[in-house]
Scaffold this motif. Sequence first.
Motif, PDB file in Angstrom:
ATOM      1  N   ASN A  26      52.551  33.802  -7.600  1.00 19.20           N
ATOM      2  CA  ASN A  26      51.361  33.213  -6.992  1.00 19.20           C
ATOM      3  C   ASN A  26      50.912  32.047  -7.868  1.00 19.20           C
ATOM      4  OD1 ASN A  26      50.953  35.109  -4.804  1.00 19.20           O
ATOM      5  ND2 ASN A  26      50.376  36.596  -6.369  1.00 19.20           N
ATOM      6  N   VAL A  27      50.468  30.976  -7.233  1.00 19.85           N
ATOM      7  CA  VAL A  27      50.018  29.806  -7.978  1.00 19.85           C
ATOM      8  C   VAL A  27      48.589  29.469  -7.572  1.00 19.85           C
ATOM      9  CG1 VAL A  27      50.431  27.382  -8.519  1.00 19.85           C
ATOM     10  CG2 VAL A  27      52.375  28.900  -8.091  1.00 19.85           C
ATOM     11  N   TYR A  28      47.715  29.337  -8.553  1.00 17.10           N
ATOM     12  CA  TYR A  28      46.317  29.004  -8.330  1.00 17.10           C
ATOM     13  C   TYR A  28      46.057  27.612  -8.924  1.00 17.10           C
ATOM     14  CZ  TYR A  28      46.070  34.057  -7.636  1.00 17.10           C
ATOM     15  OH  TYR A  28      46.300  35.339  -7.196  1.00 17.10           O
ATOM     16  N   SER A  29      45.701  26.675  -8.079  1.00 20.45           N
ATOM     17  CA  SER A  29      45.431  25.315  -8.540  1.00 20.45           C
ATOM     18  C   SER A  29      44.613  24.575  -7.492  1.00 20.45           C
ATOM     19  CB  SER A  29      46.736  24.558  -8.806  1.00 20.45           C
ATOM     20  OG  SER A  29      47.471  24.395  -7.605  1.00 20.45           O
ATOM     21  N   GLN A  30      44.130  23.409  -7.859  1.00 18.50           N
ATOM     22  CA  GLN A  30      43.392  22.584  -6.904  1.00 18.50           C
ATOM     23  C   GLN A  30      44.384  21.905  -5.952  1.00 18.50           C
ATOM     24  OE1 GLN A  30      41.665  18.417  -7.519  1.00 18.50           O
ATOM     25  NE2 GLN A  30      39.907  19.729  -8.020  1.00 18.50           N
TER      26      GLN A  30
END
Length: 365
Positions: A26-30
């Motif tokens: 999972n990738v969390y970024s703007q």
Amino acid sequence: MKFVVNKFSSFVQNVIDHVTGAEAPNVYSQPQGQIDKVLHQLPQLKQKYRPTPWLSNQHVHLLYFDLIRKRTIKLQYDKIEQLTMQDGGITAIAWLGYDLPATTPTIVLMHTITGTPESMRELVKDLHAYTGWRVALCLRRGHAQLPMPVPKMNLFGSVEDLKEQINFIQQQFPQSELYGVGSSAGTGLLVRYLGEQGEDTPLKAAFALCPGYNTETGFENVHPFYSKIMTKKLFNKFIQPYANTWGESPALSKVLQAKTLLEFEQAYFEMAGYPDYQSYSQATNPIYVFENVKIPLMILNAEDDPVCHIRNFEPYKEVIRSMPNIAVVTTKKGSHCGFYQGVKYTHSWANKLVADFLLTQEKEK
């Protein structure tokens, strides 16, 4: 016939994936943030991380990493240089790739809570092999049996000491681009430094491997077994060998009563040079300056990490999604700093990701 074999192989792989917890990260970024372009260039983020099947349990994985893997990796450092800090304290830098061309990039590496050149060999060796770059492992006070002429230590390290170490690295290699990597407790020092410096840092990008985020609460979530074991390690590494250094330190009696990492951390602040715990935390906790980090930073956590628990990340998801230069990657498996994959030959998925992220940043600059 080939079609049937492929279907069967796919079925078997899916079963193994389900049993071992293999999933894509999972990738969390703007969305559309400046780091987004780099994320698309990392194929590992689109594929499943498949842990070594017999290491799919987080405790077995961690014990393998700590008790077996660390002791089997062979590496000869080019040299280890002791540095005298402005207050007379002693730190050091362990070099690999020292004789590479002057323009070769250098990875400034910050180690774990009880890290030594020996315990960090795998990460140092992998980063050097994958990137072809120089690695400068920054050893903190009291680590690797360094002399401690000044009664001062810090579990997460000192930003002032790190700045002196980085200045020394720049003096040795003024033409070298610098990149930062922190592992476990070393991420606290890395992020605290980046937050304090903002844009005023020679580091072009950085990677934080298995951070605990808020140091005031992170130790609360450490699995009790590892908390007790690691507290004993702190006594064996930093208290008993330096009994003469600590002398009659007022904090010593309280520290010696500690049974857990949380108790140790809340009792030793005077040994770090602060009059009370609040002053210590305000000056060292990376979470207070996290939003001031300006360079590209990737963070990796495993959801089954029993030391730096994934719930430490939860309060900061929205903040991270609002920062264009930060990306957090989480995997279902990987335990603490292990992330092993492969069957016959186990190797770290995470170490390759760290290297590829830094290489991509170097191409983008």
